[in-house]
Motif scaffolding. Structure first.
Motif, PDB file in Angstrom:
ATOM      1  N   PHE A 138      34.767-112.156  35.689  1.00  0.00           N
ATOM      2  CA  PHE A 138      35.402-113.556  35.592  1.00  0.00           C
ATOM      3  C   PHE A 138      34.277-114.732  35.167  1.00  0.00           C
ATOM      4  CE2 PHE A 138      36.606-117.708  37.317  1.00  0.00           C
ATOM      5  CZ  PHE A 138      37.820-117.931  36.438  1.00  0.00           C
ATOM      6  N   GLU A 139      33.036-114.515  35.761  1.00  0.00           N
ATOM      7  CA  GLU A 139      31.956-115.614  35.494  1.00  0.00           C
ATOM      8  C   GLU A 139      31.489-115.414  34.066  1.00  0.00           C
ATOM      9  OE1 GLU A 139      29.373-118.610  36.655  1.00  0.00           O
ATOM     10  OE2 GLU A 139      31.070-117.778  37.578  1.00  0.00           O
ATOM     11  N   LEU A 140      31.733-114.219  33.805  1.00  0.00           N
ATOM     12  CA  LEU A 140      30.861-114.019  32.133  1.00  0.00           C
ATOM     13  C   LEU A 140      32.087-114.562  31.316  1.00  0.00           C
ATOM     14  CD1 LEU A 140      29.302-112.445  29.881  1.00  0.00           C
ATOM     15  CD2 LEU A 140      30.425-110.499  30.566  1.00  0.00           C
ATOM     16  N   ILE A 141      33.190-114.473  31.519  1.00  0.00           N
ATOM     17  CA  ILE A 141      34.204-114.769  30.588  1.00  0.00           C
ATOM     18  C   ILE A 141      34.198-116.537  30.679  1.00  0.00           C
ATOM     19  CG2 ILE A 141      36.737-115.033  30.071  1.00  0.00           C
ATOM     20  CD1 ILE A 141      37.096-112.268  31.309  1.00  0.00           C
ATOM     21  N   LYS A 142      34.272-116.888  31.904  1.00  0.00           N
ATOM     22  CA  LYS A 142      34.057-118.453  31.864  1.00  0.00           C
ATOM     23  C   LYS A 142      32.904-118.919  31.061  1.00  0.00           C
ATOM     24  CE  LYS A 142      32.155-120.759  35.233  1.00  0.00           C
ATOM     25  NZ  LYS A 142      31.779-121.030  36.515  1.00  0.00           N
ATOM     26  N   THR A 171      32.797-121.563  27.740  1.00  0.00           N
ATOM     27  CA  THR A 171      32.325-123.073  27.951  1.00  0.00           C
ATOM     28  C   THR A 171      31.102-123.148  27.191  1.00  0.00           C
ATOM     29  OG1 THR A 171      31.576-122.282  29.881  1.00  0.00           O
ATOM     30  CG2 THR A 171      33.589-123.289  29.968  1.00  0.00           C
ATOM     31  N   GLY A 172      30.517-122.063  26.513  1.00  0.00           N
ATOM     32  CA  GLY A 172      29.297-122.221  26.021  1.00  0.00           C
ATOM     33  C   GLY A 172      27.985-122.141  26.779  1.00  0.00           C
ATOM     34  N   GLN A 173      28.194-121.491  27.678  1.00  0.00           N
ATOM     35  CA  GLN A 173      26.904-121.505  28.985  1.00  0.00           C
ATOM     36  C   GLN A 173      26.492-120.205  28.431  1.00  0.00           C
ATOM     37  OE1 GLN A 173      27.612-122.619  32.837  1.00  0.00           O
ATOM     38  NE2 GLN A 173      29.450-124.000  32.209  1.00  0.00           N
ATOM     39  N   TRP A 174      25.612-119.992  27.589  1.00  0.00           N
ATOM     40  CA  TRP A 174      25.313-118.593  27.045  1.00  0.00           C
ATOM     41  C   TRP A 174      23.762-118.109  27.340  1.00  0.00           C
ATOM     42  CZ3 TRP A 174      26.921-119.783  21.246  1.00  0.00           C
ATOM     43  CH2 TRP A 174      28.395-119.984  21.378  1.00  0.00           C
ATOM     44  N   GLN A 175      23.369-119.060  28.343  1.00  0.00           N
ATOM     45  CA  GLN A 175      21.880-118.549  28.650  1.00  0.00           C
ATOM     46  C   GLN A 175      21.848-117.078  29.416  1.00  0.00           C
ATOM     47  OE1 GLN A 175      23.334-121.411  29.241  1.00  0.00           O
ATOM     48  NE2 GLN A 175      22.213-122.969  28.424  1.00  0.00           N
ATOM     49  N   GLY A 176      21.217-116.260  28.994  1.00  0.00           N
ATOM     50  CA  GLY A 176      20.902-114.914  29.586  1.00  0.00           C
ATOM     51  C   GLY A 176      21.817-113.992  29.399  1.00  0.00           C
ATOM     52  N   ILE A 177      22.972-114.247  28.364  1.00  0.00           N
ATOM     53  CA  ILE A 177      23.893-113.398  27.846  1.00  0.00           C
ATOM     54  C   ILE A 177      23.735-112.663  26.381  1.00  0.00           C
ATOM     55  CG2 ILE A 177      26.462-113.166  27.058  1.00  0.00           C
ATOM     56  CD1 ILE A 177      27.087-115.513  28.654  1.00  0.00           C
ATOM     57  N   ASN A 178      23.641-111.482  26.366  1.00  0.00           N
ATOM     58  CA  ASN A 178      23.268-110.600  25.065  1.00  0.00           C
ATOM     59  C   ASN A 178      24.210-111.588  23.951  1.00  0.00           C
ATOM     60  OD1 ASN A 178      22.705-108.942  22.960  1.00  0.00           O
ATOM     61  ND2 ASN A 178      23.097-107.211  24.317  1.00  0.00           N
TER      62      ASN A 178
END
Length: 223
Positions: A30-34, A38-45
């Motif tokens: 759920f946190e990943l989807i959120k 919302t464009g909070q992409w830090q740390g996401i592949n």
């Protein structure tokens, strides 16, 4: 009928696989989807970021056909097209199961259909797709993505959903070309090249011809 059954079986099989056989959900899904939304992409592949955003491009590609195709259907195409922005092929497969072949476009184009029918829309979607694909391929970590694909239901099912959207596009392509009286050997280019084939089609297809309903009605009654 065989085509309807095939799409129905494919839809049921996809639903069963996604909720029963796919890897389990992870605690941070759920946190990943959120964060992706919302464009909070830090740390996401970056591969996950690109894939997630491409799953927003696909419904717009399909909408450019569905809203036109729906003009001659008994079922509300807009409902399935709108739902596809949230659940992708899970919404489009039932539509393909229920729809009938529709190689004609009755009436005139409203503002929405004019927008969806415009080549400019196809060009904008293509530019956005090129940016996303380039970002994912150049910046992404494939080994990490494969690991997530094997262990995370959200990423696993989203990837399969993307592949299904590539696979089922030709089911609408033939009728859309017929509505435009466009016979071209480029059909297989549009149908077989994943993602970019449909985008090229939206950029090249001739404008949708309109039919004056009153004229057609008068011709039928011999006026």
């Amino acid at each position: 009928m065989v085509r309807k059954i095939a799409f129905g079986v494919l839809w049921l099989g996809f639903v069963f696989y996604a909720f029963v056989l796919a890897p389990p959900n992870q605690p941070d899904t759920f946190e990943l989807i959120k964060n992706l939304s919302t464009g909070q992409w830090q740390g996401i592949n970056p591969l996950v970021i690109a894939l997630f955003n491409l799953m927003g491009i696909w419904p717009m590609i399909y909408s450019a056909l569905l809203f036109i195709d729906g003009r001659g259907q008994k079922i509300p195409a807009w409902l399935f097209a709108s739902a596809s922005f949230g659940v992708g092929a899970f919404a489009l497969l039932p539509y393909l199961t229920l729809r009938k072949t529709n190689p004609a476009f009755p009436g005139t184009k409203n503002t929405l259909i004019k927008l969806l029918d415009s080549r400019i829309t196809g060009i904008i979607l293509t530019i956005g797709t090129v940016i996303l694909v380039s970002y994912g391929l150049l910046q992404g970590d494939w080994s990490n993505f494969i690991q997530q694909w094997q262990s995370d239901r959200f990423i696993h099912v989203m990837s399969l959903d993307f592949c299904l959207l590539c696979l089922i596009f030709p089911a609408l392509l033939g009728d859309d070309m017929a509505r435009r009286n466009w016979q071209t050997q480029l059909y297989w280019l549009f149908a077989l090249i994943p993602l970019f084939g449909p985008l090229i089609y939206l950029c090249l297809r001739p404008p949708l011809p309109e039919t004056n309903v009153n004229v057609v009605s008068n011709q039928k009654v011999g006026v």
